[in-house]
Scaffold this motif. Structure first.
Motif, mmCIF file in Angstrom:
data_model
loop_
_atom_site.group_PDB
_atom_site.id
_atom_site.type_symbol
_atom_site.label_atom_id
_atom_site.label_comp_id
_atom_site.label_asym_id
_atom_site.label_seq_id
_atom_site.Cartn_x
_atom_site.Cartn_y
_atom_site.Cartn_z
ATOM 1 N N TYR A 170 69.359 61.607 10.313
ATOM 2 C CA TYR A 170 69.128 62.721 9.383
ATOM 3 C C TYR A 170 68.470 63.936 10.036
ATOM 4 C CZ TYR A 170 67.926 65.314 5.211
ATOM 5 O OH TYR A 170 67.818 66.304 4.272
ATOM 6 N N GLU A 171 67.581 63.723 10.988
ATOM 7 C CA GLU A 171 66.961 64.872 11.657
ATOM 8 C C GLU A 171 68.036 65.778 12.267
ATOM 9 O OE1 GLU A 171 63.960 65.941 15.386
ATOM 10 O OE2 GLU A 171 64.362 63.839 14.917
ATOM 11 N N ILE A 172 69.039 65.166 12.820
ATOM 12 C CA ILE A 172 70.139 65.911 13.440
ATOM 13 C C ILE A 172 71.085 66.463 12.372
ATOM 14 C CG2 ILE A 172 72.103 65.759 15.032
ATOM 15 C CD1 ILE A 172 69.277 65.328 16.346
ATOM 16 N N THR A 173 71.529 65.613 11.455
ATOM 17 C CA THR A 173 72.547 66.034 10.493
ATOM 18 C C THR A 173 72.023 67.086 9.522
ATOM 19 O OG1 THR A 173 72.114 64.191 8.961
ATOM 20 C CG2 THR A 173 73.781 63.844 10.693
ATOM 21 N N SER A 174 70.742 67.012 9.173
ATOM 22 C CA SER A 174 70.198 68.041 8.284
ATOM 23 C C SER A 174 70.139 69.392 8.994
ATOM 24 C CB SER A 174 68.818 67.643 7.749
ATOM 25 O OG SER A 174 67.874 67.544 8.791
ATOM 26 N N ALA A 175 69.876 69.377 10.296
ATOM 27 C CA ALA A 175 69.891 70.622 11.072
ATOM 28 C C ALA A 175 71.307 71.193 11.146
ATOM 29 C CB ALA A 175 69.336 70.385 12.472
ATOM 30 N N LEU A 176 72.301 70.320 11.292
ATOM 31 C CA LEU A 176 73.696 70.778 11.275
ATOM 32 C C LEU A 176 74.036 71.419 9.931
ATOM 33 C CD1 LEU A 176 75.429 67.686 12.946
ATOM 34 C CD2 LEU A 176 74.960 69.909 14.017
ATOM 35 N N ALA A 177 73.609 70.772 8.852
ATOM 36 C CA ALA A 177 73.887 71.293 7.505
ATOM 37 C C ALA A 177 73.218 72.647 7.297
ATOM 38 C CB ALA A 177 73.436 70.292 6.448
ATOM 39 N N LYS A 178 71.977 72.780 7.725
ATOM 40 C CA LYS A 178 71.279 74.070 7.590
ATOM 41 C C LYS A 178 72.021 75.160 8.347
ATOM 42 C CE LYS A 178 66.731 72.095 6.846
ATOM 43 N NZ LYS A 178 65.453 71.725 7.439
ATOM 44 N N GLY A 179 72.499 74.839 9.541
ATOM 45 C CA GLY A 179 73.263 75.815 10.313
ATOM 46 C C GLY A 179 74.539 76.224 9.615
ATOM 47 N N ALA A 180 75.254 75.244 9.075
ATOM 48 C CA ALA A 180 76.508 75.547 8.377
ATOM 49 C C ALA A 180 76.254 76.411 7.153
ATOM 50 C CB ALA A 180 77.216 74.249 7.987
ATOM 51 N N TYR A 209 73.686 78.382 6.498
ATOM 52 C CA TYR A 209 73.253 79.707 6.940
ATOM 53 C C TYR A 209 74.460 80.565 7.323
ATOM 54 C CZ TYR A 209 71.481 83.387 9.933
ATOM 55 O OH TYR A 209 71.251 84.619 10.502
ATOM 56 N N THR A 210 75.362 80.001 8.108
ATOM 57 C CA THR A 210 76.514 80.765 8.588
ATOM 58 C C THR A 210 77.477 81.110 7.446
ATOM 59 O OG1 THR A 210 76.287 79.836 10.789
ATOM 60 C CG2 THR A 210 78.452 80.728 10.219
ATOM 61 N N LEU A 211 77.703 80.183 6.537
ATOM 62 C CA LEU A 211 78.566 80.486 5.383
ATOM 63 C C LEU A 211 77.986 81.640 4.575
ATOM 64 C CD1 LEU A 211 79.458 76.871 4.192
ATOM 65 C CD2 LEU A 211 80.979 78.497 5.371
ATOM 66 N N LYS A 212 76.689 81.596 4.320
ATOM 67 C CA LYS A 212 76.044 82.677 3.552
ATOM 68 C C LYS A 212 76.062 83.989 4.328
ATOM 69 C CE LYS A 212 72.986 79.886 0.678
ATOM 70 N NZ LYS A 212 71.571 79.573 0.360
ATOM 71 N N LYS A 213 75.850 83.909 5.627
ATOM 72 C CA LYS A 213 75.877 85.104 6.473
ATOM 73 C C LYS A 213 77.211 85.836 6.341
ATOM 74 C CE LYS A 213 75.714 86.387 11.361
ATOM 75 N NZ LYS A 213 75.555 85.885 12.720
ATOM 76 N N HIS A 214 78.272 85.080 6.103
ATOM 77 C CA HIS A 214 79.603 85.677 6.003
ATOM 78 C C HIS A 214 80.066 85.846 4.560
ATOM 79 C CE1 HIS A 214 80.197 85.953 10.272
ATOM 80 N NE2 HIS A 214 79.650 84.755 10.379
ATOM 81 N N GLY A 215 79.126 85.772 3.618
ATOM 82 C CA GLY A 215 79.434 86.165 2.249
ATOM 83 C C GLY A 215 79.558 85.060 1.215
ATOM 84 N N GLY A 233 72.927 75.548 20.903
ATOM 85 C CA GLY A 233 73.258 76.133 19.617
ATOM 86 C C GLY A 233 73.336 75.086 18.526
ATOM 87 N N ASN A 234 74.132 75.383 17.509
ATOM 88 C CA ASN A 234 74.238 74.483 16.364
ATOM 89 C C ASN A 234 75.701 74.283 16.011
ATOM 90 O OD1 ASN A 234 74.285 73.391 13.672
ATOM 91 N ND2 ASN A 234 72.151 74.014 13.449
ATOM 92 N N LYS A 235 76.165 73.063 16.163
ATOM 93 C CA LYS A 235 77.558 72.727 15.852
ATOM 94 C C LYS A 235 77.873 73.003 14.379
ATOM 95 C CE LYS A 235 81.499 70.781 17.043
ATOM 96 N NZ LYS A 235 82.450 71.470 17.889
ATOM 97 N N GLY A 236 76.870 72.962 13.512
ATOM 98 C CA GLY A 236 77.076 73.312 12.100
ATOM 99 C C GLY A 236 77.523 74.755 11.934
#
Length: 162
Positions: free
Chosen positions: A31-41, A43-49, A140-143
């Motif tokens: 979970y430490e890893i997968t939650s970081a991936l989810a946060k990255g994803a 963040y990026t989705l919101k960054k693009h609208g 970086g972040n694969k998410g």
């Protein structure tokens, strides 16, 4: 491989995700890893609208369950793409191979069965440090990458539908 510099993905050409709806299925194992991936994803989705209302996140116990969780999104939610996020770290047995092969095949099958993007965001690393390095660390972040891929694939499909 996750990269810290997303410039190779031509980030400037990422279309707006404003009208897109995404499912994200996240493995609870590591979970430490997968939650970081989810946060990255996210963040990026919101960054693009993408709006918070158009980003749905669900959890499954482990990586092997990711394809079925993704299938539930395809069958029970109106999403344009599903991002699959998990982490399998090599151990002393062949378990690693079976899980990685199963998730890979399951993801390919879902893409073809549902004619919608299912984005493979499964880290398959030799050790925990490699996973951390790809979940917001030095690589970086694969998410983030999975989110950019999802946006671009939805946009591609929409261009075929016009």
């Amino acid at each position: 491989m996750a990269t810290k510099d997303l410039s190779q993905y031509n980030i400037e050409s990422v279309p707006s995700a404003e009208s897109m709806r995404f499912g994200i299925v996240v493995a609870e194992w590591n979970y430490e890893i997968t939650s970081a991936l989810a946060k990255g994803a996210i963040y990026t989705l919101k960054k693009h609208g993408a709006t918070s209302d158009n980003i749905l996140v669900k959890y499954v116990p482990g990586s092997f369950e990711l394809p079925l969780g993704a299938q539930f999104f395809a069958e029970m939610e109106n999403v344009d793409a599903v991002i699959i996020l998990g982490c399998v770290i090599q151990g002393e047995t062949r378990h690693f191979d079976y899980i990685c092969d199963g998730v890979t095949k399951g993801t390919v099958d879902l893409n073809l069965k549902y004619n919608k993007p299912f984005i493979f965001g499964l880290l398959t690393t030799n050790d925990e440090q490699q996973a951390k390095d790809r979940a917001g660390g030095i690589h970086g972040n694969k998410g983030d990458e999975a989110a950019v891929t999802a946006i671009k694939m939805v946009h591609l499909k929409q261009n075929f539908s016009i």
